[in-house]
Design a protein around this motif. Structure first.
Motif, PDB file in Angstrom:
ATOM      1  N   LEU A  34       1.108  -5.470   6.170  1.00  0.00           N
ATOM      2  CA  LEU A  34       1.770  -4.267   5.680  1.00  0.00           C
ATOM      3  C   LEU A  34       3.053  -4.611   4.942  1.00  0.00           C
ATOM      4  O   LEU A  34       3.977  -3.804   4.854  1.00  0.00           O
ATOM      5  CB  LEU A  34       2.063  -3.330   6.855  1.00  0.00           C
ATOM      6  N   ALA A  43       8.413  -3.454   4.910  1.00  0.00           N
ATOM      7  CA  ALA A  43       7.702  -2.170   4.922  1.00  0.00           C
ATOM      8  C   ALA A  43       8.727  -1.050   5.092  1.00  0.00           C
ATOM      9  O   ALA A  43       9.689  -1.194   5.845  1.00  0.00           O
ATOM     10  CB  ALA A  43       6.684  -2.137   6.051  1.00  0.00           C
ATOM     11  N   ALA A  64       4.765  -2.282   2.313  1.00  0.00           N
ATOM     12  CA  ALA A  64       3.986  -1.043   2.258  1.00  0.00           C
ATOM     13  C   ALA A  64       4.917   0.161   2.342  1.00  0.00           C
ATOM     14  O   ALA A  64       5.959   0.114   3.006  1.00  0.00           O
ATOM     15  CB  ALA A  64       2.976  -1.003   3.391  1.00  0.00           C
ATOM     16  N   ALA A  66       0.825  -1.215   0.000  1.00  0.00           N
ATOM     17  CA  ALA A  66       0.000   0.000   0.000  1.00  0.00           C
ATOM     18  C   ALA A  66       0.855   1.259   0.000  1.00  0.00           C
ATOM     19  O   ALA A  66       1.917   1.309   0.602  1.00  0.00           O
ATOM     20  CB  ALA A  66      -0.929  -0.002   1.213  1.00  0.00           C
TER      21      ALA A  66
END
Length: 276
Positions: free
Chosen positions: A210, A233, A213, A193
């Motif tokens: 996550l 991440a 991300a 994301a």
């Protein structure tokens, strides 16, 4: 008032000098981006030396074993080695007893992780309404870790975890009071994301995915990060001040920078300054 947490008790962190390399023997791993080779459960890693130290400890990432650098037994290794089995090395134990050591190790590791969360709970002023119950569960959980190999093998860990989680959920509510519905991201699929600069203050990110991300410059102050998967991440420049239930393995699995602000409960990984 901003919540802060002190680092975990030394007994809730791995002390490899008091362990017989149990994580390097008991646990299996598969050749992947995390491990350079396959290894079956109960078989010593090829890099494990006779003194129970890793032969490539300072070169794990370069040699293809980054998975080892993000693992923490939360003190289970030394407890099983020195208390459960009274300082007996699996190398000198009969095969059946060695297998019991390897079977018991992951059980105690789960209990030690629960102790880590309960210990942190008692350091959070906002969680005071559940401190008494947390102390009871901490004492009960610690007592379970001291059981015999037979008792540990028969233990229903999921059932006990559920009891502890009732308190941890209440802690999350107390810590995140007034966060609002938009901050409820429990178990959310946020893999890859784009969350650069996102306002995630007091967000519920329990068990959120996550992986990879982009969290550069994100505001994660006061967020609940229990069980969040932060592998790869990017936390560069992110502010995690006051984030709670964040463990060292989660931080080690992420990428960060000198500008990343972390809670006192974890330390900045060395590999961040080396390129992450």
């Amino acid at each position: 008032m901003e919540q802060t947490t002190a680092g975990p008790s030394p007994e809730l962190s791995a002390d490899c000098t008091r362990c017989f390399g149990l994580c390097c023997v008991a646990l299996p791993f598969t050749a992947s981006a995390d491990f350079a080779a396959d290894k079956a459960a109960g078989r010593p890693c090829a890099n494990l030396r006779q003194d129970s130290r890793c032969g490539i400890h300072t070169e794990l990432r370069r040699k293809g074993y980054p998975g080892c650098t993000v693992y923490d037994c939360f003190g289970a290794g030394q407890k099983v080695s020195q208390i459960t089995f009274g300082g007996r090395d699996w190398r000198s134990a009969p095969p059946a007893e060695a297998r019991r050591m390897f079977d018991v190790f992951p059980v105690v590791r789960q209990l030690q992780e629960l102790l880590r969360y309960l210990d942190e709970t008692l350091a959070l002023p906002a969680a005071r309404p559940v401190h008494e119950r947390a102390r009871e569960l901490l004492a009960e959980t610690d007592e379970l870790t001291l059981g015999s190999p037979e008792q540990l093998a028969a233990l229903d860990v999921p059932a006990h975890r559920q009891r502890v989680d009732e308190v941890l959920l209440r802690v999350s509510e107390l810590m995140r009071a007034g966060a609002g519905r938009r901050k409820e991201r429990r178990g959310a699929d946020l893999m890859g994301a784009r969350l650069k600069g996102a306002d995630l203050r007091k967000a519920n990110l329990r068990g959120a995915y996550l992986i990879a991300a982009d969290l550069t410059g994100a505001d994660l102050r006061g967020a609940d990060l229990i069980g969040a998967d932060l592998r790869d991440a990017d936390l560069s420049g992110a502010d995690l001040t006051g984030a709670f239930f964040l463990t060292q393995p989660q931080v080690n699995a992420a990428r960060g920078s000198a500008g990343t602000r972390l809670p006192a409960s974890v330390t900045r990984p060395g590999h961040w300054t080396a390129g992450g």
